[in-house]
Design a protein around this motif. Sequence first.
Motif: not given
Length: 354
Positions: A12-17
């Motif tokens: 949701d915060n734009g980071e990839m995981a």
Amino acid sequence: MAQWQKTHIQRDNGEMAEAQAPVVVSASRSTDIPAFYADWFFHRLKVGYSAWTNPFNGVKSFVSYDKCRFIVFWSKNPKPLLEHLDYLKERGIGCYIQYTLNDYENEGLEKGVPPLRERIDTFKALVERLGQGRVIWRFDPLILTDRISMDDLLRKVENIGNQLQGHTEKLVFSYADIASYKKVKANLERSHVNYQEWTIQQMDEFAQRLSELNQRWGYQLATCGEKIDIEKYGIRHNRCVDDDLMIRFAHHDKALMDFLGVEIKTIENSLFGAEPIPANAILLNANQYAIKNKDNRDKGQRQFCGCMVSKDIGEYNTCPHLCEYCYANASKEVAVRNWKQHKMNPLGETITGK
């Protein structure tokens, strides 16, 4: 534990995981997602992932729903699912519901659940939407106290069983094993519930008397995670996350069948009649049967659990039903605190919104 395929999600915060991408999801043994977190779950299903906190080490990981083909729901009040079932159909995701429908109203052991009459109506409404066999009745756990005798339990089961005729095929039950569960023991003692442990003789007697009741109903009777062998009464050891049921309801889903190691065979007819069907086959209809070429049992579950591999996406200490015998909450206070936390961020990555 299943080693699910890995994938990557955008948070949701734009980071990839990195995330695990299970094919079968359990929602959930750890909390009542249908009753309290249905909106959260279906939002996360649409977003494509949710976060899960390991109860043993506190480490957060991510679950992608990209490969999800089947969901097993567990609930004491799955009524909120009714407004979401069409979305599962749109996505082509199969499901069935393990519906715990107990009657401890007079004793106050399940103060947070709706009235019994309403829960029975919900059961019937879900069967009408999903079809026969997809809503499984659980009376779980069977608990003996100074106010609840074996005769009382049998009357309670009989009352519900009579009302569910024509709406379910199976009754799954378990005997409350309080000594083995520290949380259950602590919760009961904190609430001053004078429980009694089941003896082997009592378990056997109850099973015999239940099987006699079942001559009227014709349900499949099964125990959940029980060591005692009561198959002489026609009572099986259950698989609550059951690949046989998934094959029955979703044999048209090639991706799921491939994951389960299933071959769909056509029944060939000739002048000499139909070919013999193997003893281990699962009959699907008049023209097809399925053969399982893989053992899907989850070796990481309890010794007498027959469930197949799945990814449970719930979290402990989050169920505000606040049942007195709860194994999933360390205390009512912690569960209520986490429920309030969820409501502050109801669509967040985790159930608790943290």
